[in-house]
Design a protein around this motif. Structure first.
Motif, PDB file in Angstrom:
ATOM      1  N   GLY A  29       0.824  -1.198   0.000  1.00  0.00           N
ATOM      2  CA  GLY A  29       0.000   0.000   0.000  1.00  0.00           C
ATOM      3  C   GLY A  29       0.856   1.245   0.000  1.00  0.00           C
ATOM      4  N   SER A  46      -8.463   8.419   5.067  1.00  0.00           N
ATOM      5  CA  SER A  46      -7.881   7.717   3.917  1.00  0.00           C
ATOM      6  C   SER A  46      -6.591   7.005   4.306  1.00  0.00           C
ATOM      7  CB  SER A  46      -7.616   8.705   2.776  1.00  0.00           C
ATOM      8  OG  SER A  46      -8.822   9.223   2.265  1.00  0.00           O
ATOM      9  N   CYS A  47      -5.752   7.681   5.062  1.00  0.00           N
ATOM     10  CA  CYS A  47      -4.487   7.059   5.476  1.00  0.00           C
ATOM     11  C   CYS A  47      -4.726   5.861   6.391  1.00  0.00           C
ATOM     12  CB  CYS A  47      -3.610   8.093   6.183  1.00  0.00           C
ATOM     13  SG  CYS A  47      -2.892   9.334   5.091  1.00  0.00           S
ATOM     14  N   ALA A  50      -5.894   2.965   4.218  1.00  0.00           N
ATOM     15  CA  ALA A  50      -4.763   2.473   3.421  1.00  0.00           C
ATOM     16  C   ALA A  50      -3.842   1.606   4.274  1.00  0.00           C
ATOM     17  CB  ALA A  50      -3.992   3.648   2.821  1.00  0.00           C
ATOM     18  N   GLN A 235      -1.948  -1.932  -4.051  1.00  0.00           N
ATOM     19  CA  GLN A 235      -3.253  -1.555  -3.512  1.00  0.00           C
ATOM     20  C   GLN A 235      -3.285  -0.044  -3.285  1.00  0.00           C
ATOM     21  OE1 GLN A 235      -5.591  -4.105  -0.621  1.00  0.00           O
ATOM     22  NE2 GLN A 235      -4.923  -2.495   0.776  1.00  0.00           N
ATOM     23  N   VAL A 237      -5.462   3.144  -2.074  1.00  0.00           N
ATOM     24  CA  VAL A 237      -6.611   3.531  -1.266  1.00  0.00           C
ATOM     25  C   VAL A 237      -6.629   5.047  -1.168  1.00  0.00           C
ATOM     26  CG1 VAL A 237      -7.724   3.374   0.993  1.00  0.00           C
ATOM     27  CG2 VAL A 237      -6.501   1.398   0.062  1.00  0.00           C
ATOM     28  N   ARG A 238      -7.785   5.656  -1.424  1.00  0.00           N
ATOM     29  CA  ARG A 238      -7.922   7.112  -1.394  1.00  0.00           C
ATOM     30  C   ARG A 238      -9.397   7.464  -1.324  1.00  0.00           C
ATOM     31  NH1 ARG A 238      -5.527   7.226  -7.557  1.00  0.00           N
ATOM     32  NH2 ARG A 238      -7.322   6.245  -8.548  1.00  0.00           N
TER      33      ARG A 238
END
Length: 345
Positions: A29, A46-47, A50, A235, A237-238
């Motif tokens: 990630g 978001s973090c 992730a 991956q 993620v956001r």
């Protein structure tokens, strides 16, 4: 973007993106903050997801500072972001990398998409574009799903003489051609880990898109594709405001030969009137919040409870949330999160 089921056309389907791939391959990630100001609660959400997505699968995290824009090239702001991540308990295994240091990689990718360099032929898919923002607005073009204009191809067929004439007046941007409507390569389908099946015809939803601005700054779409590919990210993620970027990025990945990561987009944190939280709201940035809270557990617990990962009012550390994390749970709790006076304890 249309979220109909993917086409059966092998060039249109998501071959390596989705839940199966996320489970079958080692997860790498990434955090990818922009140092334009202090992190706010939306960035934290978001973090957190992730980090949980990678750590719950025994994976790794890469930290990349997205400082392409000269206005966001503050190493002090980047330092504060890293300090906030550590305070939150969100660690990383590799980095930080700075996009401002990686210009040669982006230039090489644009050459590959265009005419090429030296003895290496390019794909011949780029062209100079002289359209200004005001001209795009005046054209009353329809909007893409992320709010950008669908480009009508105005500069696609300019002659060499016309390009030279216009270049003497102002520097051009660089656009990438997308396939015509009847070409299956221009239909991009994938399954988001939270929002499910997605499908987009590039020519209808965005048109030819920028890979480099007229001021020479590389476009976000190109830079993140190169970085994710070179860093082995599997991956991404956001926030779901960037869901519409996926088809353009996947098109670039296929052209440049990069593997396609799994994508997971998370709900946005919004004000009671529906406005997305921004770094302008300093009362919700990490500087102000750290002054009010001795530790991160109340903040992480509040976010996790809205995502279905914790009980309301339950303080949680990042480590404690690893065992509770599930993409299915997030998919069942994907409505935008309202941040009001009762959000934080």
């Amino acid at each position: 973007m249309n979220n109909n089921l993917a086409s059966h056309n092998p060039r249109a389907r998501c071959s390596d993106v989705g839940r199966d791939v996320a489970a079958a391959h080692p997860v790498v990630g990434r955090f990818a903050p922009t140092p334009s100001g202090r992190m706010h609660l939306g960035n934290v959400a978001s973090c957190l997801v992730a980090w949980l997505g990678a750590r719950s699968a025994g994976g790794r995290m890469v930290l990349r500072i997205e400082d392409l824009d000269p206005r966001a090239q503050s190493r002090e702001a980047a330092r504060l972001i890293m300090d906030d991540l550590r305070w939150l308990g969100l660690d990383w295994d590799e980095g930080p990398y700075y996009q401002s240091d990686r210009g040669d990689l982006y230039a090489a990718a644009i050459e590959r998409l265009g005419a090429g360099a030296d003895e290496t032929p390019g794909l011949g898919l780029t062209y100079p574009c002289f359209c200004t923002r005001s001209e795009l607005h005046a054209a009353s073009a329809p909007h893409a799903s992320d709010g950008t204009y669908v480009y009508a191809g105005t500069c696609r067929g300019l002659s060499a003489e016309e390009v030279a004439r216009r270049s003497a007046i102002r520097p051009p941007a660089t656009r990438l051609r997308v396939p015509e409507a009847d070409d299956p390569a221009g239909t991009i389908a994938f399954t988001d880990l939270v929002y499910g099946p997605q499908r987009e015809a590039l020519v209808r939803e965005c048109g030819d898109f920028l890979v480099r601005r007229s001021d020479g700054v590389v476009a976000y779409q190109l830079a993140v594709v190169v970085d994710d590919g070179e860093m082995g990210v599997t991956q991404v993620v956001r926030g779901h405001d960037l869901l519409g970027s996926c088809p353009r990025q996947m098109y670039l990945q296929r052209l440049l030969g990069y593997a396609e990561p799994a994508y997971g987009h998370v709900p946005l944190l919004v004000a009671p009137d529906g406005r997305r939280l921004s770094k302008r709201e300093h009362d919700l940035d990490l500087g102000a919040l750290r002054e009010r809270h001795a530790g991160p557990e109340p903040l992480l617990g509040a976010i996790a409870s809205r995502l279905g990962l914790a009980e309301p009012g339950e303080p949680m550390s990042a480590t404690e949330l690893v065992g509770r994390f599930s993409w299915d749970t997030l998919a069942a709790n994907r409505a935008d999160i309202i941040v009001d006076d009762t959000f934080l304890p």
